[in-house]
Design a protein around this motif. Structure first.
Motif, PDB file in Angstrom:
ATOM      1  N   ARG A   7      73.898  15.359  53.807  1.00  0.00           N
ATOM      2  CA  ARG A   7      73.872  16.371  52.644  1.00  0.00           C
ATOM      3  C   ARG A   7      74.264  17.933  53.073  1.00  0.00           C
ATOM      4  O   ARG A   7      74.937  18.768  52.487  1.00  0.00           O
ATOM      5  CB  ARG A   7      72.702  16.544  51.463  1.00  0.00           C
ATOM      6  N   ASP A   8      73.588  18.091  54.224  1.00  0.00           N
ATOM      7  CA  ASP A   8      73.561  19.446  54.634  1.00  0.00           C
ATOM      8  C   ASP A   8      74.327  19.837  56.003  1.00  0.00           C
ATOM      9  O   ASP A   8      74.478  20.969  56.633  1.00  0.00           O
ATOM     10  CB  ASP A   8      72.100  19.904  55.139  1.00  0.00           C
ATOM     11  N   LYS A   9      75.035  18.791  56.406  1.00  0.00           N
ATOM     12  CA  LYS A   9      76.132  18.928  57.449  1.00  0.00           C
ATOM     13  C   LYS A   9      75.494  19.370  58.741  1.00  0.00           C
ATOM     14  O   LYS A   9      75.565  18.320  59.827  1.00  0.00           O
ATOM     15  CB  LYS A   9      77.247  19.888  57.066  1.00  0.00           C
ATOM     16  N   GLU A  10      75.027  20.534  59.016  1.00  0.00           N
ATOM     17  CA  GLU A  10      74.493  21.042  60.244  1.00  0.00           C
ATOM     18  C   GLU A  10      72.969  21.613  60.235  1.00  0.00           C
ATOM     19  O   GLU A  10      73.061  22.567  59.573  1.00  0.00           O
ATOM     20  CB  GLU A  10      75.374  22.143  60.850  1.00  0.00           C
ATOM     21  N   VAL A  11      72.143  20.910  60.642  1.00  0.00           N
ATOM     22  CA  VAL A  11      70.942  21.134  60.400  1.00  0.00           C
ATOM     23  C   VAL A  11      70.062  21.148  61.912  1.00  0.00           C
ATOM     24  O   VAL A  11      70.060  20.253  62.563  1.00  0.00           O
ATOM     25  CB  VAL A  11      70.120  19.871  59.592  1.00  0.00           C
ATOM     26  N   PRO A  12      69.088  21.914  62.016  1.00  0.00           N
ATOM     27  CA  PRO A  12      68.255  22.265  63.168  1.00  0.00           C
ATOM     28  C   PRO A  12      66.990  21.294  63.016  1.00  0.00           C
ATOM     29  O   PRO A  12      66.767  21.064  61.901  1.00  0.00           O
ATOM     30  CB  PRO A  12      67.813  23.686  62.962  1.00  0.00           C
ATOM     31  N   VAL A  13      66.849  20.836  64.348  1.00  0.00           N
ATOM     32  CA  VAL A  13      65.574  20.080  64.238  1.00  0.00           C
ATOM     33  C   VAL A  13      64.315  20.552  63.510  1.00  0.00           C
ATOM     34  O   VAL A  13      63.773  19.511  62.573  1.00  0.00           O
ATOM     35  CB  VAL A  13      64.991  19.746  65.554  1.00  0.00           C
ATOM     36  N   HIS A  14      63.794  21.620  63.486  1.00  0.00           N
ATOM     37  CA  HIS A  14      62.797  21.827  62.719  1.00  0.00           C
ATOM     38  C   HIS A  14      62.964  22.076  61.153  1.00  0.00           C
ATOM     39  O   HIS A  14      61.737  21.681  60.536  1.00  0.00           O
ATOM     40  CB  HIS A  14      62.403  23.488  63.059  1.00  0.00           C
ATOM     41  N   THR A  15      64.189  21.957  60.700  1.00  0.00           N
ATOM     42  CA  THR A  15      64.359  21.651  59.285  1.00  0.00           C
ATOM     43  C   THR A  15      64.050  20.319  58.997  1.00  0.00           C
ATOM     44  O   THR A  15      63.419  19.881  57.840  1.00  0.00           O
ATOM     45  CB  THR A  15      65.687  22.228  58.968  1.00  0.00           C
ATOM     46  N   LYS A  56      74.753  20.742  68.813  1.00  0.00           N
ATOM     47  CA  LYS A  56      75.139  21.994  69.402  1.00  0.00           C
ATOM     48  C   LYS A  56      74.142  23.117  69.364  1.00  0.00           C
ATOM     49  O   LYS A  56      73.274  23.160  68.233  1.00  0.00           O
ATOM     50  CB  LYS A  56      76.549  22.547  68.952  1.00  0.00           C
ATOM     51  N   ARG A  57      74.042  24.072  70.433  1.00  0.00           N
ATOM     52  CA  ARG A  57      72.646  24.736  70.328  1.00  0.00           C
ATOM     53  C   ARG A  57      73.450  26.206  69.481  1.00  0.00           C
ATOM     54  O   ARG A  57      74.390  26.570  69.526  1.00  0.00           O
ATOM     55  CB  ARG A  57      72.509  25.349  71.866  1.00  0.00           C
ATOM     56  N   ARG A  58      72.262  26.663  68.551  1.00  0.00           N
ATOM     57  CA  ARG A  58      72.630  28.075  68.247  1.00  0.00           C
ATOM     58  C   ARG A  58      71.029  28.714  68.382  1.00  0.00           C
ATOM     59  O   ARG A  58      70.110  28.618  67.709  1.00  0.00           O
ATOM     60  CB  ARG A  58      72.773  28.084  66.501  1.00  0.00           C
ATOM     61  N   LYS A 115      67.764  29.337  69.665  1.00  0.00           N
ATOM     62  CA  LYS A 115      66.622  28.492  69.944  1.00  0.00           C
ATOM     63  C   LYS A 115      66.957  27.116  69.427  1.00  0.00           C
ATOM     64  O   LYS A 115      66.119  26.052  69.626  1.00  0.00           O
ATOM     65  CB  LYS A 115      65.224  29.039  69.615  1.00  0.00           C
ATOM     66  N   GLU A 116      67.791  27.113  68.311  1.00  0.00           N
ATOM     67  CA  GLU A 116      67.744  25.875  67.547  1.00  0.00           C
ATOM     68  C   GLU A 116      68.806  24.924  68.038  1.00  0.00           C
ATOM     69  O   GLU A 116      69.879  25.339  68.854  1.00  0.00           O
ATOM     70  CB  GLU A 116      68.340  26.210  66.244  1.00  0.00           C
ATOM     71  N   MET A 117      68.608  23.640  67.984  1.00  0.00           N
ATOM     72  CA  MET A 117      69.613  22.537  68.078  1.00  0.00           C
ATOM     73  C   MET A 117      70.151  22.154  66.740  1.00  0.00           C
ATOM     74  O   MET A 117      69.330  21.771  65.929  1.00  0.00           O
ATOM     75  CB  MET A 117      69.159  21.456  68.843  1.00  0.00           C
ATOM     76  N   LEU A 118      71.407  22.164  66.610  1.00  0.00           N
ATOM     77  CA  LEU A 118      72.150  21.798  65.374  1.00  0.00           C
ATOM     78  C   LEU A 118      72.678  20.469  65.360  1.00  0.00           C
ATOM     79  O   LEU A 118      73.504  20.405  66.258  1.00  0.00           O
ATOM     80  CB  LEU A 118      73.120  22.767  64.742  1.00  0.00           C
ATOM     81  N   TYR A 119      72.165  19.491  64.678  1.00  0.00           N
ATOM     82  CA  TYR A 119      72.606  18.185  64.538  1.00  0.00           C
ATOM     83  C   TYR A 119      73.439  17.925  63.510  1.00  0.00           C
ATOM     84  O   TYR A 119      73.457  18.458  62.302  1.00  0.00           O
ATOM     85  CB  TYR A 119      71.735  17.301  64.487  1.00  0.00           C
ATOM     86  N   THR A 120      74.592  16.983  63.759  1.00  0.00           N
ATOM     87  CA  THR A 120      75.622  16.666  62.868  1.00  0.00           C
ATOM     88  C   THR A 120      76.031  15.398  63.035  1.00  0.00           C
ATOM     89  O   THR A 120      76.092  14.788  64.068  1.00  0.00           O
ATOM     90  CB  THR A 120      77.229  17.698  63.097  1.00  0.00           C
ATOM     91  N   ILE A 121      76.445  14.823  61.896  1.00  0.00           N
ATOM     92  CA  ILE A 121      76.871  13.502  61.822  1.00  0.00           C
ATOM     93  C   ILE A 121      78.426  13.395  62.590  1.00  0.00           C
ATOM     94  O   ILE A 121      79.164  14.287  61.749  1.00  0.00           O
ATOM     95  CB  ILE A 121      77.067  12.713  60.343  1.00  0.00           C
TER      96      ILE A 121
END
Lengths: 112, 112
Positions: B42-50, B78-80, B82-88
DNA sequence: TTAAAAAATACAAATATGTCAATACATAAA
DNA sequence: TTTATGTATTGACATATTTGTATTTTTTAA
């Protein structure tokens, strides 16, 4: 074989639904069981001893795998004399195998 | 996202190919990981804390799941800052989720 | 530099799975 | 009934997965 109704996904899946889905996937997630499904896809109705001969897996192992797959409804079985004939009865078994093979190339297959 | 080439299945799959397929399926075969994939769809690129906040799973658990999924190439990160953005990054993750939901009905979803 | 936020890793305990050998069960034929 | 064939089940054991707690690393901002 059950009819494959198209999936209308709205909202989040319930935890119980995710758990059932995971359970089904878990049973497919085994190389030997995938092999059995591959054979059943080709030959439709197959007795256990044929699956044992084709795969080379021990009889007890084949029987256990088949029973697990039947328990979650991916396979069904009927008796013919001394034999038990197994059949794929959930189309997801096939479509997941196909899906997972989306990235298969020539090199993934054995050529006889 | 990798392109999904249609699968031409001929002959039997090699044992190694079945093993790789099983490994991928095994990682999808977990309710929490399926939930993560559902959100990522649904959200495509999401950081771990979310993902932690949305699921309520402990941070370490989410991180471990994400890493496992990344290891087999289903996700990328990929990093942004402090966050790490995860994607399928493997379409099979989605198609298998869809496929497994072939038999989902209204009752399988939460309605808010 | 230090502190705080975000994420990853390490490790142990609990649980689940897979495997193998032996045995039990079911059916058909003699 | 007895025997042979085909399947299923059981129990013991090894291995793998999951989960929780604590710790560490990475990055930004004070």
């Amino acid at each position: 074989m059950k009819k494959a109704t198209p999936c209308i996904r709205r909202g989040k899946l319930k935890v119980e639904s995710l758990e059932r889905a995971a359970e089904t996937l878990k049973l497919l997630a085994h190389p030997q069981r995938l092999r059995l499904i591959e054979i059943l896809e080709r030959d439709k109705e197959v007795p256990v001893h044929t699956l044992v001969a084709e795969t080379g897996f021990p009889q007890a192992v084949v029987s256990q795998h088949l029973n697990q797959l039947r328990r979650v409804g991916l396979l069904s079985a009927k008796r013919r004399g001394k034999e038990m004939l197994y059949t794929i009865c959930d189309p997801r078994a096939l479509s997941i195998l196909n899906c997972i093979c989306t990235h298969c190339s020539e090199g993934d297959f054995e050529h006889e």
